[in-house]
Design an enzyme around this catalytic site. Structure first.
Site, PDB file in Angstrom:
ATOM      1  N   ASN A  37       0.854  -1.201   0.000  1.00  0.00           N
ATOM      2  CA  ASN A  37       0.000   0.000   0.000  1.00  0.00           C
ATOM      3  C   ASN A  37       0.889   1.251   0.000  1.00  0.00           C
ATOM      4  O   ASN A  37       0.698   2.182  -0.769  1.00  0.00           O
ATOM      5  CB  ASN A  37      -0.893   0.035   1.243  1.00  0.00           C
ATOM      6  CG  ASN A  37      -1.939  -1.070   1.285  1.00  0.00           C
ATOM      7  OD1 ASN A  37      -2.182  -1.754   0.287  1.00  0.00           O
ATOM      8  ND2 ASN A  37      -2.542  -1.262   2.446  1.00  0.00           N
ATOM      9  N   TYR A 103      -8.325 -12.832   8.921  1.00  0.00           N
ATOM     10  CA  TYR A 103      -7.171 -13.297   8.131  1.00  0.00           C
ATOM     11  C   TYR A 103      -7.242 -14.794   7.848  1.00  0.00           C
ATOM     12  O   TYR A 103      -7.589 -15.583   8.720  1.00  0.00           O
ATOM     13  CB  TYR A 103      -5.883 -13.043   8.919  1.00  0.00           C
ATOM     14  CG  TYR A 103      -5.550 -11.598   9.157  1.00  0.00           C
ATOM     15  CD1 TYR A 103      -5.365 -11.103  10.450  1.00  0.00           C
ATOM     16  CD2 TYR A 103      -5.404 -10.706   8.102  1.00  0.00           C
ATOM     17  CE1 TYR A 103      -5.055  -9.780  10.686  1.00  0.00           C
ATOM     18  CE2 TYR A 103      -5.078  -9.380   8.328  1.00  0.00           C
ATOM     19  CZ  TYR A 103      -4.907  -8.925   9.620  1.00  0.00           C
ATOM     20  OH  TYR A 103      -4.588  -7.605   9.839  1.00  0.00           O
ATOM     21  N   ARG A 167      -1.087  -5.669  14.852  1.00  0.00           N
ATOM     22  CA  ARG A 167      -2.178  -6.554  14.448  1.00  0.00           C
ATOM     23  C   ARG A 167      -2.298  -7.637  15.517  1.00  0.00           C
ATOM     24  O   ARG A 167      -1.651  -8.690  15.450  1.00  0.00           O
ATOM     25  CB  ARG A 167      -1.870  -7.194  13.080  1.00  0.00           C
ATOM     26  CG  ARG A 167      -1.702  -6.182  11.948  1.00  0.00           C
ATOM     27  CD  ARG A 167      -3.025  -5.544  11.608  1.00  0.00           C
ATOM     28  NE  ARG A 167      -2.917  -4.607  10.486  1.00  0.00           N
ATOM     29  CZ  ARG A 167      -2.628  -3.313  10.600  1.00  0.00           C
ATOM     30  NH1 ARG A 167      -2.388  -2.794  11.819  1.00  0.00           N
ATOM     31  NH2 ARG A 167      -2.572  -2.532   9.539  1.00  0.00           N
ATOM     32  N   LEU A 225      -3.025  10.937  14.568  1.00  0.00           N
ATOM     33  CA  LEU A 225      -4.148  11.271  15.447  1.00  0.00           C
ATOM     34  C   LEU A 225      -5.490  11.187  14.719  1.00  0.00           C
ATOM     35  O   LEU A 225      -6.441  11.887  15.065  1.00  0.00           O
ATOM     36  CB  LEU A 225      -3.939  12.685  16.016  1.00  0.00           C
ATOM     37  CG  LEU A 225      -2.610  12.920  16.761  1.00  0.00           C
ATOM     38  CD1 LEU A 225      -2.441  14.403  17.082  1.00  0.00           C
ATOM     39  CD2 LEU A 225      -2.540  12.084  18.033  1.00  0.00           C
ATOM     40  N   GLY A 254      -5.984   1.335   5.564  1.00  0.00           N
ATOM     41  CA  GLY A 254      -4.999   1.763   4.580  1.00  0.00           C
ATOM     42  C   GLY A 254      -4.563   3.200   4.770  1.00  0.00           C
ATOM     43  O   GLY A 254      -3.591   3.654   4.179  1.00  0.00           O
ATOM     44  N   ALA A 255      -5.290   3.944   5.631  1.00  0.00           N
ATOM     45  CA  ALA A 255      -4.949   5.370   5.832  1.00  0.00           C
ATOM     46  C   ALA A 255      -3.529   5.540   6.360  1.00  0.00           C
ATOM     47  O   ALA A 255      -2.774   6.405   5.900  1.00  0.00           O
ATOM     48  CB  ALA A 255      -5.947   6.011   6.805  1.00  0.00           C
ATOM     49  N   GLY A 256      -3.155   4.676   7.326  1.00  0.00           N
ATOM     50  CA  GLY A 256      -1.806   4.779   7.900  1.00  0.00           C
ATOM     51  C   GLY A 256      -0.718   4.504   6.873  1.00  0.00           C
ATOM     52  O   GLY A 256       0.360   5.105   6.902  1.00  0.00           O
ATOM     53  N   ASP A 257      -1.023   3.628   5.919  1.00  0.00           N
ATOM     54  CA  ASP A 257      -0.035   3.314   4.876  1.00  0.00           C
ATOM     55  C   ASP A 257       0.128   4.498   3.930  1.00  0.00           C
ATOM     56  O   ASP A 257       1.221   4.809   3.470  1.00  0.00           O
ATOM     57  CB  ASP A 257      -0.473   2.067   4.104  1.00  0.00           C
ATOM     58  CG  ASP A 257      -0.810   0.919   5.041  1.00  0.00           C
ATOM     59  OD1 ASP A 257      -1.770   0.170   4.773  1.00  0.00           O
ATOM     60  OD2 ASP A 257      -0.138   0.791   6.090  1.00  0.00           O
TER      61      ASP A 257
HETATM   62  O1  KDG Z   1      -2.840  -1.215   6.774  1.00  0.00           O
HETATM   63  C1  KDG Z   1      -3.703  -1.980   5.961  1.00  0.00           C
HETATM   64  C2  KDG Z   1      -3.345  -3.453   6.152  1.00  0.00           C
HETATM   65  O2  KDG Z   1      -3.693  -3.831   7.446  1.00  0.00           O
HETATM   66  C3  KDG Z   1      -4.103  -4.322   5.178  1.00  0.00           C
HETATM   67  O3  KDG Z   1      -3.741  -3.939   3.872  1.00  0.00           O
HETATM   68  C4  KDG Z   1      -3.805  -5.793   5.311  1.00  0.00           C
HETATM   69  O4  KDG Z   1      -1.451  -5.931   5.470  1.00  0.00           O
HETATM   70  C5  KDG Z   1      -2.506  -6.122   5.970  1.00  0.00           C
HETATM   71  C6  KDG Z   1      -2.575  -6.676   7.320  1.00  0.00           C
HETATM   72  O5  KDG Z   1      -1.712  -7.515   7.644  1.00  0.00           O
HETATM   73  O6  KDG Z   1      -3.465  -6.264   8.067  1.00  0.00           O
END
Ligand code: KDG
Length: 317
Positions: A37, A103, A167, A225, A254-257
């Site tokens: 990402n 997942y 995660r 933030l 995906g915002a953090g990426d």
């Molecule tokens: O930051 C987004 C990710 O969390 C998502 O693309 C999936 O890479 C991923 C994960 O392991 O959560």
């Protein structure tokens, strides 16, 4: 070359309708992975990026390889394996403010990555190494590979940017905390969220989170933030930055990426830390305005329009 990253990318399946996934019958398939990402975000902003990974020699592996290559990221270091599968995850939007991820990646091709996959001659071409806390959570071999890579990259003088990207579903809390703290101590720039500050330091104040991270050895911190922007800090300066305007959030994942892509892009252009944090906030905000992790990542023209917060025609014809 500008930015290298290593990590797992998967196919993400999202129900076409909101609500509990048990009632879903139709799904959208997209490509997503924290590291690609960010690399795709950097490629769209004109930077030269490379990705090291493993995929299954299966339909989803080929889908991912073609998609990431098509976005302009070098995939010459991506291996496809006949006997291992490509990871998959499901992204369920239960209701407006609740998205859940499931997942299906245990034993995936990427979880078998090891330091033997890494050609240091390839690595040394890059200015920045971008890593996240997801890769060491995938397996023992990924954990050991990550620390060997960080040490080797530091020896070559590469700048290491680290997003903890916690995660909790992927590993035990104590192992996660120890590993992420050790990765912080080996990184130059750290981009945590407040939730990660709370997990690592039992602290939710962005100023105190940043101080803790600098005390572990990092040079620069930007604490995300959310819709309030971000707080940046080094030994010499600190301050706040935010996106040019508020957005309607369609998909926060995906915002953090995107934030990381904007931040590193500004550094590559020798911009100031404040400008880097502003750019990061704007890219991160744009990501959330559409479904999918990368579909909202802007090119330079789109980003400039957004940052000038120019009113865009709702329909151009
Ligand atoms: O930051 C987004 C990710 O969390 C998502 O693309 C999936 O890479 C991923 C994960 O392991 O959560």
């Amino acid at each position: 070359m500008d930015v290298l990253s290593i990590g797992e990318t998967m196919v993400v399946l999202s129900p076409e309708e909101e609500g509990p996934m048990r009632y879903a019958s139709k799904f959208q398939a997209r490509v997503a992975g924290a590291e690609t990402n960010t690399l795709i975000g950097l490629a769209r902003l004109g930077h030269k990026t490379g990705w090291i990974s493993r995929l299954g020699d299966d339909e989803f592996g080929h889908k991912i390889q073609s998609f990431v290559r098509g976005e302009g990221v070098d995939v010459s270091q991506v291996r496809l394996h006949e006997e291992l599968d490509t990871g998959v995850f499901f992204k369920e939007k239960v209701k407006d403010e609740l998205t859940r991820v499931y997942y299906y990646r245990k034993g995936s091709a990427a979880s078998y990555m090891s330091f033997n996959d890494i050609d240091m001659g390839y690595v040394e071409q890059f200015k920045y190494l971008y890593v996240t806390g997801i890769t060491p959570a995938l397996s023992e071999s990924c954990l050991s590979m990550m620390f060997k890579l960080l040490r080797k990259a530091k020896e070559t003088g590469m700048l290491i940017v680290f997003d903890p990207n916690l995660r909790k579903k992927l590993w035990k809390e104590q192992v996660a905390r120890e590993t992420l703290l050790k990765m912080i101590s080996l990184s130059d720039i750290v981009l945590p969220g407040v939730a990660e500050g709370a997990f690592l330091f039992n602290e939710e104040n962005e100023v105190l989170i940043a101080k803790k991270i600098l005390s572990l050895g990092a040079q620069t911190v930007a604490v995300k933030l959310g819709d309030k922007g971000a707080y940046y800090k080094t030994e010499k300066e600190s301050g706040y930055a935010r996106a040019a305007k508020p957005v309607v959030v369609k998909d926060p994942v995906g915002a953090g990426d995107g934030f990381a892509a904007g931040f590193i892009s500004a550094l590559l252009h020798k911009q100031t830390l404040k400008e880097a944090t502003e750019k990061a906030c704007n890219v991160g905000a744009m990501v959330t305005t559409v479904q999918g992790d990368v579909e909202g990542l802007p090119n330079n023209k789109e980003l400039k329009l957004f940052m000038r917060s120019e009113k865009q025609e709702d329909v151009s014809r």
